[in-house]
Every structure is written in C-alpha cells, then in structure tokens.
Design an enzyme around this catalytic site. Structure first.
Site, PDB file in Angstrom:
ATOM      1  N   GLN A 183      -4.057 -34.398  67.759  1.00  0.00           N
ATOM      2  CA  GLN A 183      -4.114 -35.403  66.689  1.00  0.00           C
ATOM      3  C   GLN A 183      -3.473 -34.913  65.388  1.00  0.00           C
ATOM      4  OE1 GLN A 183      -4.895 -38.526  66.805  1.00  0.00           O
ATOM      5  NE2 GLN A 183      -5.850 -38.637  68.824  1.00  0.00           N
ATOM      6  N   THR A 243       9.427 -31.256  89.082  1.00  0.00           N
ATOM      7  CA  THR A 243      10.704 -31.660  88.483  1.00  0.00           C
ATOM      8  C   THR A 243      10.481 -32.129  87.051  1.00  0.00           C
ATOM      9  OG1 THR A 243      11.513 -32.316  90.645  1.00  0.00           O
ATOM     10  CG2 THR A 243      12.652 -33.269  88.747  1.00  0.00           C
ATOM     11  N   CYS A 333     -10.225 -43.255  75.302  1.00  0.00           N
ATOM     12  CA  CYS A 333     -10.554 -43.018  76.710  1.00  0.00           C
ATOM     13  C   CYS A 333     -12.025 -43.295  77.012  1.00  0.00           C
ATOM     14  CB  CYS A 333     -10.177 -41.596  77.124  1.00  0.00           C
ATOM     15  SG  CYS A 333     -10.030 -40.455  75.786  1.00  0.00           S
TER      16      CYS A 333
END
Ligand code: PLP
Length: 390
Positions: A183, A243, A333
């Site tokens: 943050q 990747t 969340c």
C-alpha cells in the site's frame, strides 16, 4: 476517472490502469509476443523489456541492484515468498514469526501455515508498539519479523526509522525482516536499503499498473539464494518459476516510472493529502460524532477510514454503491465476509464500532469536483439512513 457516472474512492482495493501504462503494454501482446527466455529476436526483445522494467522497479524502491527484483503475480505471492524464504533459512531454535497485529492476510495466512505466530500490538491510533517488538526479538526464537509499511484499511504508516530498528534487532538475533509495502508504493517514498529489509513486497495494481503482477525484492547480500515459492523453470534466477508475464511486467515497469516521477514532482502527494483532509474536515463538521481512524498517526495521503456515529456501515456502503460511489468497509478481499476487521479490533474498536467504519481511498486521478460531489451525495444518503444525523 474513466466512467463519468462513477465516483471511484476505493483506490486501496485497486487503481485504474494509467493510459500510459496500457500503451506501454500493448506492443507486448501484439508484435513482441516472444518468450523472454527464448534466444531469438522475439525473445530477446521481450527479455530487454523485462530488464528495463526490472531497472525501473529497482529504482523506485531503492534496491541495490536490479537482480534484487523478482517478478511475481502480486503482493500475495511476494508476501508468501518472503515467509517461505525466511522460514527455510531460520536460525536453529527459531520457531516463531513475529508480526504486527494489523498485517494483511497475505502475511498472516502463510505465516500461520508454517510457524508459531506472535502478534505485536498497536495502539488506538494504529501505532506499532516498537519497544515490545524489540523486547520480543531480543528474547530469541524469532525466524522472521514482518512489519507492514502502510495499512490497507486505515492508511496508518509505520515510520521508516521504526522499521529500520526492527530490522537491526532482527539481524542481531539472526532473524530476517519482511516489509509488506504493497500500500505504500506509489503513495509515499519507499527506500528498501534504508529500511534494512531482507524482503519487500509490492503489487502493480495498487499504483496504476495491471493486476496479477508484482515484485518481491530480496536483499541478495543476505539471501543470495532463496527457495522458489513457485517452483519450476529457472526463471528469475531460479527464485520464481514460470514463463514471464511480459506485458504485465512491462506495465509494472511503466507504473513504477510514473510513480517515481509523481513522487519527485513534490506536488502529487500534498495535493492528494489536501483533498483527503478537506474531505475529512467536511465530514467531521457535517456529521457530529464521526471519527477518523488513525488520525493522530502518520498516514498515507490518500486514505480516510471514517467511523460514523449511529449508522450501519454496510447499509451506507450499499447506498453509496447504488448511487455510483465506490468505497469499502476495509480490505476488499474480506468485503464479502461479515466478520469485524482484525485491524480495527486491534485499534481497540468494538465489533459494533468496526461495523460503522468505511474506507474512502483516493488517488492522483481524484479531483476536487469529485470530492465535492461525493460529499453532497454522502450527506443525502446519511440523512436518509439516519434521520437523527444532521
Ligand atoms: N498486502 C497488502 C497490504 C494489501 O493491501 C494487499 C492487497 O490488498 C496485498 C498484500 C495483496 O496484494 P495482491 O492483491 O497483489 O495479491
């Protein structure tokens, strides 16, 4: 703001991707789609873009060298990687991870999975009890100290000097220091070396970059090798397999450059703080009994966590959403869970008080007109929800 009918005051949950970031990313979806590990022109061009982004991120956080930057999928992965690395290198007899009581679940959950976790208290303004932490570190048995730089729910900042003291004590005791700066990055200056941290986490989507990409900064002088949380190929010097997400990494690099420029203009941060302060001043004047959480502490310039008197925060949040104003009850969340915020409980609020708190988080894109519009709407909604409030 991209959507004219929305007032977006939820920038600690995520930010809008800056147009310049998007422009920087697009060629890596279209023309330069090579695998950054491939040894041909396509791959080399992608690899060069990744290297440039690595330099930008290293510059933004004051890392000693670009190879201290490990690209990850974001803050959650970076926090977990730090826990795993510190735990696997813990000194003999160390069985405990010491955290501030207000850490993000991205730190708490992986720490609790492997170790005994002890929480250091914060006071009513969210200030960490640094002396208690230092005493606990000196008592021994600590593998890792994890201290967040800025709290996602309240914006309260742990002063850099306090973090550095924790780091020095941790190192003297053979422990490591992790700083969740997710943050803080892009809102206040962050200096990895000055903090004396071993690990630092950041996430592009919190500062106008794309979602699903971040970085884990590793003090390579103390941790030349670390176990890979995501094991597989030898990408990222075998510290993170898979990747590389080239467009995302390019976007993170562009966001880091813009954040560094915004920090050095000495205008953006005070401008956002002035907007936030004006917003709070008007709310406090208009709705007696409202409190600003963490008001007496150093805070991020963009964050305002307000505890309203005699109002159900969730009802207000829903009413705001229905009128196009995006705010939050705290961590995005946990927004779907109705449990009281562990952060606000740690500040000494009751569960009932915590249920009356809403977080408004602004950004460098927020305008004075939006704040005014939001305040007018807030007044109407509060009047409708709480007839006793003026
Ligand atoms: N740490 C803090 C302090 C956060 O606020 C967040 C996201 O809200 C995270 C970690 C997780 O970051 P990400 O969404 O990139 O996984």
């Amino acid at each position: 703001m991209t959507n004219a009918s929305l007032l977006y005051f939820d920038n600690n949950a995520t930010t809008a991707v800056d147009e310049r970031v998007l422009e920087a990313m697009l060629p890596y979806f279209r023309e330069t789609y090579g695998n950054a590990s491939s040894r041909h022109p396509q791959g080399e061009a992608a690899g060069a873009a990744v290297a440039a982004a690595r330099r930008e991120v290293a510059n933004l956080v004051g890392a000693a060298a670009p190879d201290q930057v490990v690209f990850t999928s974001g803050g959650t992965e970076s926090d977990g990687a730090g826990i795993l690395a510190a735990w696997s290198e813990r000194p003999p007899g160390a069985d405990t991870i010491l955290v501030s009581a207000v850490e993000h679940p991205a730190v708490l959950a992986p720490a609790e999975r492997v170790a005994n976790v002890e929480r250091v208290a914060v006071d009513a303004n969210g200030r960490l009890d640094v002396e208690a932490a230092l005493r606990r570190i000196e008592a021994g048995g600590i593998a890792l100290v994890s201290a967040m730089y800025a709290n996602n729910e309240t914006g309260v900042v742990t002063p850099a000097a306090d973090i550095a003291r924790l780091g020095a004590a941790a190192h003297a005791a053979g422990a490591a220091l992790q700083v969740d700066a997710v943050q803080a990055i892009g809102k206040i200056p962050v200096d990895f070396r000055a903090l004396g941290a071993d690990f630092l986490s950041l996430s592009a989507h919190k500062f106008h970059g794309p979602k699903g990409v971040g970085a884990w900064i590793v003090a390579t002088e103390r941790f030349p090798t670390v176990p890979a949380l995501v094991a597989g190929g030898s990408q990222e010097a075998a510290r993170r397999g898979g990747t590389l997400n080239v467009p995302g990494i390019v976007g993170l690099g562009a966001a880091a450059r813009l954040a560094r420029e915004a920090a050095s203009d000495c205008v953006t941060e005070p401008r956002v703080a002035a907007l936030r302060d004006a917003f709070e001043a008007r709310v406090l004047a208009q709705f007696p009994g409202t409190r600003v959480i963490g008001a007496a502490s150093p805070r991020l310039p963009n964050t305002s966590n307000l505890c309203f008197a005699e109002l159900d925060g969730e009802a207000l949040l829903m009413a705001l959403a229905a009128s196009g104003i995006c705010a939050s009850m705290g961590a995005a969340c946990s927004a779907t869970r109705r449990t009281a915020s562990h952060v606000l409980l740690a500040y000494g609020l009751s569960a009932e008080e915590a249920a009356r708190c809403l977080r408004f988080s602004f950004s460098r894109d927020t305008t004075e007109a939006e704040i005014e519009q939001g305040l007018d709407q807030l007044a109407l909604l509060i009047a409708a929800l709480a007839p006793t409030a003026r």
